[in-house]
Motif scaffolding. Structure first.
Motif, short mmCIF file in Angstrom:
data_model
loop_
_atom_site.label_atom_id
_atom_site.label_comp_id
_atom_site.label_asym_id
_atom_site.label_seq_id
_atom_site.Cartn_x
_atom_site.Cartn_y
_atom_site.Cartn_z
N GLU A 76 0.82 -1.22 0.00
CA GLU A 76 0.00 0.00 0.00
C GLU A 76 0.85 1.27 0.00
OE1 GLU A 76 -3.26 0.61 -0.34
OE2 GLU A 76 -3.50 -1.53 -0.77
N ASN A 77 1.93 1.28 0.80
CA ASN A 77 2.74 2.50 0.89
C ASN A 77 3.40 2.84 -0.45
OD1 ASN A 77 4.38 0.20 1.22
ND2 ASN A 77 6.03 1.43 2.08
N VAL A 78 3.69 1.82 -1.27
CA VAL A 78 4.27 2.05 -2.60
C VAL A 78 3.18 2.54 -3.55
CG1 VAL A 78 5.43 0.96 -4.56
CG2 VAL A 78 6.10 0.36 -2.23
N LYS A 79 2.00 1.90 -3.48
CA LYS A 79 0.88 2.26 -4.37
C LYS A 79 0.49 3.73 -4.22
CE LYS A 79 -1.93 -1.54 -4.03
NZ LYS A 79 -3.18 -2.30 -4.26
N LYS A 80 0.52 4.19 -2.96
CA LYS A 80 0.10 5.58 -2.70
C LYS A 80 1.02 6.59 -3.38
CE LYS A 80 -2.13 4.68 1.75
NZ LYS A 80 -1.96 4.75 3.20
N LYS A 81 2.29 6.26 -3.51
CA LYS A 81 3.26 7.23 -4.03
C LYS A 81 3.49 7.10 -5.55
CE LYS A 81 5.75 7.35 0.35
NZ LYS A 81 6.97 6.96 1.05
N MET A 82 2.82 6.12 -6.18
CA MET A 82 3.06 5.89 -7.61
C MET A 82 1.77 5.96 -8.41
SD MET A 82 5.94 2.90 -7.65
CE MET A 82 6.45 3.22 -9.31
N GLU A 83 1.94 6.27 -9.71
CA GLU A 83 0.79 6.31 -10.63
C GLU A 83 0.93 5.13 -11.59
OE1 GLU A 83 -1.03 9.00 -14.25
OE2 GLU A 83 0.60 9.81 -13.06
N PHE A 84 -0.14 4.35 -11.72
CA PHE A 84 -0.12 3.19 -12.61
C PHE A 84 -1.07 3.45 -13.77
CE2 PHE A 84 0.95 1.55 -8.41
CZ PHE A 84 2.17 0.95 -8.69
N VAL A 85 -0.52 3.35 -14.98
CA VAL A 85 -1.34 3.57 -16.19
C VAL A 85 -1.51 2.23 -16.89
CG1 VAL A 85 -1.51 4.80 -18.38
CG2 VAL A 85 -0.44 5.91 -16.41
N ILE A 86 -2.76 1.85 -17.08
CA ILE A 86 -3.06 0.57 -17.73
C ILE A 86 -3.21 0.82 -19.22
CG2 ILE A 86 -4.65 -1.39 -17.79
CD1 ILE A 86 -3.09 -1.00 -15.14
N VAL A 87 -2.43 0.09 -20.01
CA VAL A 87 -2.44 0.32 -21.47
C VAL A 87 -2.82 -0.97 -22.21
CG1 VAL A 87 -0.79 2.21 -21.44
CG2 VAL A 87 0.07 -0.13 -21.53
N LYS A 88 -3.51 -0.77 -23.37
CA LYS A 88 -3.92 -1.91 -24.20
C LYS A 88 -3.10 -1.98 -25.49
CE LYS A 88 -8.78 -1.57 -22.79
NZ LYS A 88 -10.15 -1.29 -23.26
N SER A 89 -2.69 -0.78 -25.99
CA SER A 89 -2.00 -0.76 -27.28
C SER A 89 -0.79 0.17 -27.23
CB SER A 89 -2.96 -0.26 -28.37
OG SER A 89 -3.31 1.09 -28.08
N MET A 90 0.02 0.11 -28.29
CA MET A 90 1.22 0.95 -28.36
C MET A 90 0.84 2.42 -28.45
SD MET A 90 4.21 -0.23 -27.92
CE MET A 90 5.02 1.28 -28.36
N ASP A 91 -0.33 2.71 -29.06
CA ASP A 91 -0.78 4.11 -29.15
C ASP A 91 -0.92 4.71 -27.77
OD1 ASP A 91 -0.80 3.93 -31.84
OD2 ASP A 91 -2.96 3.56 -32.04
N GLU A 92 -1.51 3.94 -26.83
CA GLU A 92 -1.69 4.43 -25.46
C GLU A 92 -0.34 4.57 -24.76
OE1 GLU A 92 -4.55 2.22 -23.16
OE2 GLU A 92 -5.88 2.01 -24.89
N VAL A 93 0.57 3.65 -25.06
CA VAL A 93 1.91 3.71 -24.45
C VAL A 93 2.59 5.01 -24.87
CG1 VAL A 93 4.21 2.66 -24.44
CG2 VAL A 93 2.18 1.20 -24.32
#
Length: 784
Positions: free
Chosen positions: A753-770
């Motif tokens: 949890e302490n790591v999750k709070k300080k980081m942003e996670f972006v979920i991507v499906k394709s290279m365009d989103e990356v």
């Protein structure tokens, strides 16, 4: 028959006898010790040497009264008197005739009475019935003597010459083995014919009893004879073996083996097998080579715990407490053990699970198995499988081979002494196979709850029940474990520790342990949490804590040296400023995120056997003829990912203003630093693709973004493994934004949890989103 009798009166002294009956015509001796009896004897000797002898009703009574003795007895003639030491007189008497007490005329100083003697006149020659009765009694008495073997047959000669029925029947009565009450019964019958009938009846009854006794005796004798025969033969065998120079110790050893076999609680067929081996050994010379083999085999069997079990402790609260005491974190593993405890409490018949703990080195897989044993109150035994390549290591060698021994499993069970231990197979992924067989295949039966109830070791050749053993296996990787073997195990992943977890483990476990091992006082050495973090970051690079423990040990050794040199030191504090004095220059340097966006450089995330790491992938396009150069010790999968990425770029080059003929006119060099370390896997697919697009389009990449994922020709992003380790590596490197494949979204649950709070996670499906998140289109211009 005419029988008549006359009554004759006598006045005689009386001696009551204890446990003794006297018949007419009988000669016997007895000892007299009571004062009254001695007085009676002296009186009898003064007169005609006649005395009246009768039996006491109860032999235990020392001073009998008139009612304590029978009133029918025998008038006897005293033949001889002999004084013995201790005021005892031995008397020899002859029985004359029956008599009955008419009246007691004196009680002191001895008994004296008026007696009635009945004298019968029998004309035996006229009475055929009496003669026939006498013959029947004689024949029956002869049979009685033959069966009983207690009376000398010579008495039959004396009896056959007798014509007087009185003398005849009394002689037989005197020689028969009867109870005192039966003897008294015969004595009280005065009429000869009636007495003959009574003795005839008694003889028939006694013969019947004696025949039953004889049958029982023969049966017992047969058994005794068998035992005696065996004893005799064994003694002969001992004598022969002594002559051959064989010692008695081997014979005692055989006896001990047989006693052990009787106590052994195993199936009858197993007992038969062991019994045959003991018999084989008894026929061999103790010094023979075969004898040694058989003896070792029998010793091995008797040393196995066929019916010995540890008493399980099924207390969930206590189990949780023990697991928490021994290990920090590892919630999944602890939960699975507590589930097993709960089910065992509800159902005793449940077979033990086969747990496979998979994770990088040093995360505590082996020590978890020890804690499981402690929580269950079972014995713990470890079998290392690293480098095992011979199937016989698992199943044992057949006894036909010289130096044959049981396999490691049976040896471990023998060593631990119970049939329900926690058995740890360490490094199950390190087993190999060669011409000597495949040990992994031999493990299939061991690790199958349906089969291991009848596990047969090649050495033992008899089944041993392994179903109560709780098997725990450990591995660093599942890739080398054969699929059928993996299918039998319940895999629990033990991932690496976060920095925070390592700090907690150090303060709670490692530091106190090392201080104690190095002989320092508890509060002598103080290391702050910030210093521990520095040790973790700059002196160790691992998922576990093994190297961390070594470094803490190194600090303790330096502290111990300082204390020995200066005993007045009260405390040593280790902090960021003086850490280099104890551990030297930092060994590692984490690749921290670049401050500014750069063209052609993308931060990727990788999984290694010692945890996660960040990879800075660099791409440089150069004038050429379309070559793709890959450096940094890349594996085939990684090279193919790069080629797939190039193909995807060719299909979408217009979108990013890339020259469509770049694949003809430019050479592309992809390099991953730390070239000495081999790298492989599809995880860097989107990273390499993003770096190439950045380099070709001259658009910089956000330096605070890291990514992982596999790329397809159509630009889809596929999931990869090791997300937790990779995210922690990004966190350590100062990156706060991570791009992850959509299918890896579920793996975010494992991130602390302490790591999750300080980081942003972006979920991507394709290279365009990356590329949308990675490229900085309107960013600062990068100068050449």
């Amino acid at each position: 028959m005419e029988t008549s009798y006359t009554i004759k009166e006598h006045t005689l002294p009386i001696i009551p006898l204890r446990g003794l009956s006297v018949f007419p015509y009988m000669v016997l001796h007895f000892d007299v010790g009571r004062e009254k009896s001695i007085n009676a004897l002296e009186d009898a000797m003064v007169d005609e040497q006649l005395i009246f002898l009768t039996s006491q009703k109860e032999a235990e009574i020392d001073i009998p009264t008139v009612d304590d003795f029978y009133h029918v007895g025998t008038i006897c003639k005293i033949k001889q008197m002999l004084k013995l030491p201790g005021d005892t007189i031995r008397v020899l008497v002859e029985g004359l005739s029956r008599a009955k007490i008419k009246e007691i005329i004196q009680e002191e100083p001895y008994y004296k009475a008026v007696l009635e003697e009945a004298i019968y006149d029998v004309e035996s020659e006229k009475d055929k019935e009496l003669e026939a009765l006498m013959r029947s009694v004689l024949d029956t008495f002869e049979e009685y003597i033959n069966i009983g073997n207690k009376i000398s047959p010579e008495i039959l000669l004396t009896l056959s010459d007798m014509t007087d029925p009185n003398r005849f029947v009394d002689t037989i009565s005197a020689n028969m083995v009867l109870k005192p009450s039966q003897k008294q019964e015969i004595l009280e019958i005065f009429e000869p014919k009636e007495r003959l009938e009574k003795i005839y009846k008694l003889l028939l009854e006694e013969i019947e009893v004696l025949e039953i006794e004889k049958k029982i005796g023969l049966r017992v004798k047969k058994q005794i004879n068998k035992v005696q025969k065996e004893y005799y033969l064994r003694e002969q065998l001992k004598a022969i073996q002594r002559e051959l120079g064989e010692d008695e110790e081997s014979l005692d050893e055989l006896e001990q083996y047989r006693k052990k076999l009787q106590k052994l609680k195993v199936k009858p067929e197993i007992k038969d097998k062991i019994s045959k081996e003991i018999d084989r050994l008894s026929r061999m010379s103790p010094s023979s080579a075969e004898g040694v083999v058989v003896r070792n085999y029998i010793d091995t069997i008797f040393s196995l715990p066929w019916d010995k079990e540890s008493k399980e402790k099924l207390d969930i609260k206590e189990g949780r407490k023990i697991l928490d005491e021994d290990h920090y974190g590892l919630e999944k593993v602890k939960e699975r053990i507590l589930e097993y405890l709960a089910i065992r409490k509800l159902s005793k018949s449940m077979k033990g699970p086969i747990l496979c703990l998979v994770g990088p080195p040093g995360v505590g897989k082996t020590s978890i198995a020890k804690s499981i044993a402690r929580a269950l109150n079972r014995q713990f035994v470890r079998v290392s499988l690293g480098g095992v390549r011979d199937e016989a290591e698992i199943r044992g060698h057949r006894r036909t081979y010289i130096g044959a021994i049981p396999g490691r499993i049976i040896n471990a069970i023998k060593e631990v002494g119970t049939k329900n231990p926690v058995l740890l197979f360490d490094e199950i992924d390190k087993m190999a196979s060669d011409f000597r067989g495949d040990p992994a295949s031999a493990m299939l039966e061991v690790l199958d709850p349906e089969q291991n109830k009848e596990f047969t070791d090649h050495y033992l050749e008899i089944p041993f029940d392994l179903s109560k053993v709780l098997f725990v296996t450990t591995a660093n990787s599942l890739s080398t474990i054969p699929r059928p073997l993996l299918d039998r195990m319940e895999v629990i992943e033990v991932s690496g520790y976060t920095e925070e977890e390592k700090v907690k483990i150090t303060t709670r476990y490692l530091l106190p342990k090392q201080i104690k091992e190095h002989g320092l006082k508890e509060d002598f050495l103080k290391i702050s949490e910030e210093t521990i973090k520095d040790i973790i970051s700059y002196y160790t690079r691992e998922s576990g804590v093994r190297n961390l423990e070594r470094k803490i040990g190194q600090v303790c050794r330096k502290a111990a040296t300082r204390y020995v040199e200066n005993p007045n030191l009260k405390m040593i504090r280790v902090n960021k400023n003086n850490l280099e004095k104890y551990l030297g220059k930092p060994i590692f340097k984490f690749q921290m995120a670049k401050e500014k966006p750069e063209i052609g450089i993308v931060t990727g995330l990788a999984w290694t056997s010692v945890g996660g790491d960040t990879l800075s992938i660099e791409v440089t396009p150069m004038k050429g003829n379309g070559k793709l150069v890959l450096t940094g010790q890349l594996g085939d999968v990684m090279k193919e990912s790069a080629k797939a990425g190039i193909s995807y770029i060719r299909s979408t080059c217009e979108k990013y203003n890339i020259n469509p003929d770049f694949y003809k006119e430019l050479d592309i060099h992809i390099h991953i630093p730390e070239g000495a370390i081999p790298k492989d896997g599809p995880s860097a697919g989107i990273t390499m693709c993003s770096a190439v697009i950045s380099a070709l389009s001259k658009i910089p990449v956000d330096s605070t973004v890291a990514m992982t994922g596999e790329v397809t020709l159509r630009g889809r992003v596929l999931p990869v493994g090791g997300i937790k380790e990779k995210v922690l590596a990004a966190y350590r490197a100062g990156i706060r934004k991570v791009l992850l494949p959509e299918d890896n979204k579920r793996d975010l649950e494992e991130i602390p949890e302490n790591v999750k709070k300080k980081m942003e996670f972006v979920i991507v499906k394709s290279m365009d989103e990356v590329l949308e998140h990675a490229l900085v289109r309107n960013g600062e211009k990068i100068e050449d």
